[in-house]
Design a protein around this motif. Structure first.
Motif, PDB file in Angstrom:
ATOM      1  N   ILE A 163     -27.633  -3.155   3.688  1.00 20.84           N
ATOM      2  CA  ILE A 163     -28.447  -2.158   2.786  1.00 20.84           C
ATOM      3  C   ILE A 163     -29.469  -3.054   2.508  1.00 20.84           C
ATOM      4  CG2 ILE A 163     -28.186  -1.304   0.454  1.00 20.84           C
ATOM      5  CD1 ILE A 163     -25.160  -0.886   1.069  1.00 20.84           C
ATOM      6  N   LYS A 206       0.708  -1.350   0.027  1.00 16.40           N
ATOM      7  CA  LYS A 206      -0.044   0.067  -0.078  1.00 16.40           C
ATOM      8  C   LYS A 206       0.977   1.255  -0.156  1.00 16.40           C
ATOM      9  CE  LYS A 206      -4.746  -0.689   1.451  1.00 16.40           C
ATOM     10  NZ  LYS A 206      -5.647  -0.706   2.380  1.00 16.40           N
ATOM     11  N   GLN A 248      -7.050   3.901  -5.776  1.00 14.05           N
ATOM     12  CA  GLN A 248      -6.702   3.083  -4.599  1.00 14.05           C
ATOM     13  C   GLN A 248      -5.270   2.631  -5.001  1.00 14.05           C
ATOM     14  OE1 GLN A 248      -9.336  -0.293  -3.875  1.00 14.05           O
ATOM     15  NE2 GLN A 248     -11.029   0.769  -4.571  1.00 14.05           N
ATOM     16  N   MET A 292      -5.831  -2.372  10.406  1.00 14.11           N
ATOM     17  CA  MET A 292      -5.527  -3.346   9.282  1.00 14.11           C
ATOM     18  C   MET A 292      -5.618  -2.572   7.806  1.00 14.11           C
ATOM     19  SD  MET A 292      -8.338  -6.329   8.226  1.00 14.11           S
ATOM     20  CE  MET A 292      -9.851  -5.361   8.503  1.00 14.11           C
ATOM     21  N   HIS A 308      -0.544  -7.097   7.707  1.00 16.75           N
ATOM     22  CA  HIS A 308      -1.928  -6.989   7.492  1.00 16.75           C
ATOM     23  C   HIS A 308      -2.813  -8.330   7.672  1.00 16.75           C
ATOM     24  CE1 HIS A 308      -5.107  -7.349   3.998  1.00 16.75           C
ATOM     25  NE2 HIS A 308      -5.556  -6.296   4.826  1.00 16.75           N
ATOM     26  N   ILE A 358     -23.153  -0.431  12.241  1.00 16.14           N
ATOM     27  CA  ILE A 358     -21.935  -1.086  12.452  1.00 16.14           C
ATOM     28  C   ILE A 358     -21.522  -1.136  13.959  1.00 16.14           C
ATOM     29  CG2 ILE A 358     -20.785   1.016  11.775  1.00 16.14           C
ATOM     30  CD1 ILE A 358     -19.743  -2.580  10.750  1.00 16.14           C
ATOM     31  N   THR A 394     -19.533   4.771   3.633  1.00 17.43           N
ATOM     32  CA  THR A 394     -19.835   3.979   2.302  1.00 17.43           C
ATOM     33  C   THR A 394     -21.401   3.445   2.109  1.00 17.43           C
ATOM     34  OG1 THR A 394     -18.831   2.127   3.185  1.00 17.43           O
ATOM     35  CG2 THR A 394     -17.432   3.425   1.850  1.00 17.43           C
ATOM     36  N   SER A 404     -13.120  -3.366  -4.202  1.00 19.05           N
ATOM     37  CA  SER A 404     -11.851  -3.414  -4.604  1.00 19.05           C
ATOM     38  C   SER A 404     -11.995  -5.187  -4.825  1.00 19.05           C
ATOM     39  CB  SER A 404     -10.914  -3.259  -3.397  1.00 19.05           C
ATOM     40  OG  SER A 404      -9.468  -3.148  -3.979  1.00 19.05           O
TER      41      SER A 404
HETATM   42  C1  HEM Z   1     -21.352  -0.260   0.477  1.00 19.55           C
HETATM   43  C2  HEM Z   1     -20.312  -0.215   1.347  1.00 19.55           C
HETATM   44  C3  HEM Z   1     -18.798  -0.243   1.196  1.00 19.55           C
HETATM   45  C4  HEM Z   1     -18.009  -0.018   0.042  1.00 19.55           C
HETATM   46  C5  HEM Z   1     -18.484   0.518  -1.163  1.00 19.55           C
HETATM   47  C6  HEM Z   1     -16.526  -0.559   0.617  1.00 19.55           C
HETATM   48  C7  HEM Z   1     -15.463  -0.294  -0.263  1.00 19.55           C
HETATM   49  C8  HEM Z   1     -14.424  -0.522   0.221  1.00 19.55           C
HETATM   50  C9  HEM Z   1     -13.231  -0.500  -0.855  1.00 19.55           C
HETATM   51  C10 HEM Z   1     -13.209  -0.134  -2.082  1.00 19.55           C
HETATM   52  C11 HEM Z   1     -11.926  -0.930   0.101  1.00 19.55           C
HETATM   53  C12 HEM Z   1     -10.727  -0.918  -0.423  1.00 19.55           C
HETATM   54  C13 HEM Z   1     -10.007   0.407  -0.393  1.00 19.55           C
HETATM   55  C14 HEM Z   1      -8.577   0.570  -0.739  1.00 19.55           C
HETATM   56  O1  HEM Z   1      -7.831  -0.351  -0.623  1.00 19.55           O
HETATM   57  O2  HEM Z   1      -8.172   1.958  -0.991  1.00 19.55           O
HETATM   58  C15 HEM Z   1     -12.559  -1.322   1.419  1.00 19.55           C
HETATM   59  C16 HEM Z   1     -11.767  -1.811   2.168  1.00 19.55           C
HETATM   60  C17 HEM Z   1     -12.192  -1.629   3.756  1.00 19.55           C
HETATM   61  N1  HEM Z   1     -13.549  -1.704   4.267  1.00 19.55           N
HETATM   62 FE1  HEM Z   1     -15.083  -1.310   2.909  1.00 19.55          FE
HETATM   63  N2  HEM Z   1     -16.571  -0.720   1.819  1.00 19.55           N
HETATM   64  C18 HEM Z   1     -18.028  -0.706   2.399  1.00 19.55           C
HETATM   65  C19 HEM Z   1     -18.439  -1.164   3.574  1.00 19.55           C
HETATM   66  C20 HEM Z   1     -17.738  -1.378   4.700  1.00 19.55           C
HETATM   67  C21 HEM Z   1     -18.224  -1.960   5.885  1.00 19.55           C
HETATM   68  C22 HEM Z   1     -19.544  -1.915   6.359  1.00 19.55           C
HETATM   69  C23 HEM Z   1     -17.119  -2.005   6.567  1.00 19.55           C
HETATM   70  C24 HEM Z   1     -17.132  -2.370   8.203  1.00 19.55           C
HETATM   71  C25 HEM Z   1     -16.325  -3.162   8.711  1.00 19.55           C
HETATM   72  C26 HEM Z   1     -15.811  -1.759   5.790  1.00 19.55           C
HETATM   73  C27 HEM Z   1     -14.462  -2.031   6.109  1.00 19.55           C
HETATM   74  C28 HEM Z   1     -13.485  -1.732   5.458  1.00 19.55           C
HETATM   75  C29 HEM Z   1     -12.046  -2.267   5.771  1.00 19.55           C
HETATM   76  C30 HEM Z   1     -11.802  -2.538   7.249  1.00 19.55           C
HETATM   77  C31 HEM Z   1     -11.420  -2.154   4.783  1.00 19.55           C
HETATM   78  C32 HEM Z   1      -9.824  -2.496   4.624  1.00 19.55           C
HETATM   79  C33 HEM Z   1      -9.623  -3.973   4.425  1.00 19.55           C
HETATM   80  C34 HEM Z   1      -8.186  -4.448   4.295  1.00 19.55           C
HETATM   81  O3  HEM Z   1      -7.353  -3.455   4.714  1.00 19.55           O
HETATM   82  O4  HEM Z   1      -8.099  -5.640   4.138  1.00 19.55           O
HETATM   83  N3  HEM Z   1     -16.264  -1.422   4.526  1.00 19.55           N
HETATM   84  N4  HEM Z   1     -13.880  -0.946   1.373  1.00 19.55           N
END
Ligand code: HEM
Ligand SMILES: *[C@@H]1O[C@H](CO)[C@@H](O)[C@H](O)[C@H]1NC(C)=O
Ligand SMILES: *[C@@H]1O[C@H](CO)[C@@H](O)[C@H](O)[C@H]1NC(C)=O
Length: 530
Positions: free
Chosen positions: A484, A98, A398, A113, A122, A184, A328, A468
């Protein structure tokens, strides 16, 4: 004898050297030189991309450049962007780390994380929590079902019912922010230590205000980290001090909840009568940390971070998840309710589908649909997917770093240490995969209506990138989909919505993006049960 003119000699040597370093080398000799440039100046200077980002025009400018120049383009002397499946597979499939760009997502001075730079620490973190966010676990969880029942029937639906009297309509984005936060945080901390923003209007408005006033400032820390630090040293704050203060207050708010939850687990959890109070995510993280400590001990890749600062690390993880989790989902709910409010016949078709559920969400019985049945509803699924495609809540780049010594992207050999990214905004607008890409057409996802071949369906699904892909893919995707669908099902079974005012609904441009102005005013009416 002529006096030696030192400055002239030095300049005479330096000018060609500089010309070589800043013009010849990046434009002609750098391995990146063959990659088409999004702007003529991109090989020499990052000014163009810095300016585009500053003006918040990155998503549309990069999209236009990809349409013009193809799937691999150069954005600056040391940065490229990709926009096809091969690119996605290579950049997000593993091996690309990253980098510093994500450091602003450290909280309390320690990583979470999401902000972890390298893949080994990670994955050690992700292993601790992925189970509680898996689809099978979420769909079967009695805790989440009970939390949803309370949030929907004691908070959201009564609020919407009271809003049916409001002639002028209500600001729905604020309601979705509150709903998503309540969902959440209940899952993280248990209902008692989660937020109750649907009811607690003062705290909600204060909290959301703190959260969103910081919005535009990450630019300096992320894109100009050295300049930002340098000027700070001289007392010039590109990121104003009140942004830091807002961060501290949000951090304190979250840490209170983490501490209360730990205390609750130690003291009164054993006597708990209501399963809604179970802090599912906190429990998973705490037991994962304990295992990591006892089994791996000092050999753990997390020895110097998570295990060294357990309390701050837990809070860092929790604040990241409640931020990622609410913003989001609320953006998605906002665009989804907007699309439904504009199309009465789609709304009726969806409602008919919801009423046909064997357990449709009814206020009198407080019933929740069976998770599998809910997930299998074709129109509901299609409208959610199409909203995530067209209005991806993270439409922006990203960024990752290319690995050393080099890698191949398209037909180009790219050295290590180059910033590279893709953006859902463009991935989701490939006209060969999503014809007429700017149109909201939910039938793309309805296989009994769109007449797609097996290959077309496969391609459509492969290019869907709202969450992603690869190891750093969203951990909350199943949570978001389930939440949702539950919310939309409960709301649209019982209510009808119309647009009163959507001026400002146009999506902003950047990393996480909601509507330009936060105004989406919907009129709420009771739905007449068929
Ligand atoms: C419609 C809802 C959501 C969308 C569109 C979304 C989208 C994304 C995307 C695109 C990433 C990657 C971002 C990157 O690498 O820059 C991401 C990562 C992540 N999201 Fe979501 N997200 C949503 C809902 C949630 C929810 C409800 C949670 C609750 C825990 C969450 C927690 C995370 C976490 C912790 C990461 C990092 C994962 C990692 O580093 O392995 N997201 N999300
Ligand atoms: C809700 O969230 C959005 C960002 O997703 C934010 O811009 C907005 O200010 C919030 N709205 C309210 C009323 O809290
Ligand atoms: C957490 O819940 C307990 C009740 O179990 C309550 O007394 C406490 O005030 C709550 N703390 C926070 C920060 O919500």
């Amino acid at each position: 004898m002529l006096p030696l003119n030192i400055p002239v000699i030095v300049a005479g040597a330096l000018v060609p050297l500089a010309f070589y370093k800043f013009v010849i080398s990046p434009a002609f000799l750098s391995p990146l030189a063959k990659v088409p440039s999004a702007h003529w100046s991109a090989p020499f200077s990052p000014l163009w991309i810095l300016w585009i980002r500053y003006r918040r025009r990155e998503n549309r400018e990069l999209h236009a450049a990809h349409l013009r120049l193809g799937p691999v383009i150069r954005l600056g002397p040391n940065e490229i962007s990709v926009n096809d499946l091969t690119g996605l597979r290579i950049v997000y499939g593993g091996g690309f780390e990253k980098g510093d760009w994500y450091s602003i997502f450290d909280n309390y001075g320690v990583p979470c994380m999401f902000s972890s730079w390298h893949s080994r620490p990670h994955s050690a973190r992700k292993r601790m929590m992925s189970n509680v966010y898996s689809k099978s676990m979420l769909h079967a969880s009695p805790v989440l079902a009970r939390q949803a029942e309370i949030i929907l029937y004691d908070r959201l639906l009564p609020f919407l019912a009271s809003s049916t009297f409001v002639e002028s309509g209500i600001d729905i984005h604020e309601t979705w922010n509150a709903t998503a936060m309540d969902f959440i945080t209940a899952y993280q901390f248990g209902l008692k230590n989660g937020s109750n923003f649907l009811r607690d209007v003062d705290n909600r408005q204060h909290w959301l205000h703190l959260y969103y006033i910081r919005k535009t400032y990450p630019y300096f820390t992320q894109e100009l980290p050295r300049l930002t630090r340098f000027l700070k040293f001289f007392g010039i704050h590109l990121v104003p001090l009140w942004v830091d203060r807002a961060n501290r207050e949000l951090e304190a708010w979250t840490k209170d909840r983490c501490d209360a939850t730990v205390e609750y687990l130690k003291t009164s959890a054993a006597d708990e009568k209501d399963i809604a109070n179970e802090p599912v995510v906190m429990k998973a993280l705490l037991s994962g940390m304990e295992k990591e400590g006892t089994i791996k001990g000092d050999d753990s890749v997390l020895t110097n971070t998570l295990l060294k600062y357990p309390e701050l690390s837990i809070s860092s993880e929790m604040i990241d998840q409640l931020a990622a989790g609410h913003e989001t989902s609320a953006i998605t709910l906002t665009y989804l309710s907007w699309e439904l409010s504009r199309d009465a016949s789609l709304q009726d078709a969806l409602r008919a589908e919801l009423h046909a559920l064997s357990l449709s969400p009814s206020e009198s019985t407080r019933s929740l649909p069976n998770s599998k049945d809910l997930d299998a509803l074709p129109i509901l699924h299609a409208v959610v997917m199409e909203t995530l495609r067209l209005h991806a809540a993270i439409p922006g780049g990203q960024p990752r770093m290319t690995p050393y010594p080099s890698c191949t992207l398209g037909s180009y050999s790219i050295p290590g240490g180059v910033r590279v990214g893709a953006q859902a905004h463009s991935v989701h607008r490939n006209p060969n995969i999503y014809p007429d890409p700017d149109k909201f057409d939910y039938t793309r996802w309805m296989d009994d209506q769109n007449g797609y071949s097996a290959e077309q369906k496969k391609e459509r699904d492969r290019w869907f990138w709202a969450f992603s892909s690869g190891g750093r893919m969203c951990i909350g995707s199943n949570f978001a989909m389930h939440e949702i669908k539950l919310v939309i099902a409960a709301v649209y079974t019982n209510f009808r919505t119309y647009v009163v005012d959507d001026e400002g609904i146009e999506q902003t441009d950047g990393y996480t993006c909601g509507p330009r102005s936060n105004r989406l005013i919907l009129k709420i009416e009771r739905a007449i049960t068929p």
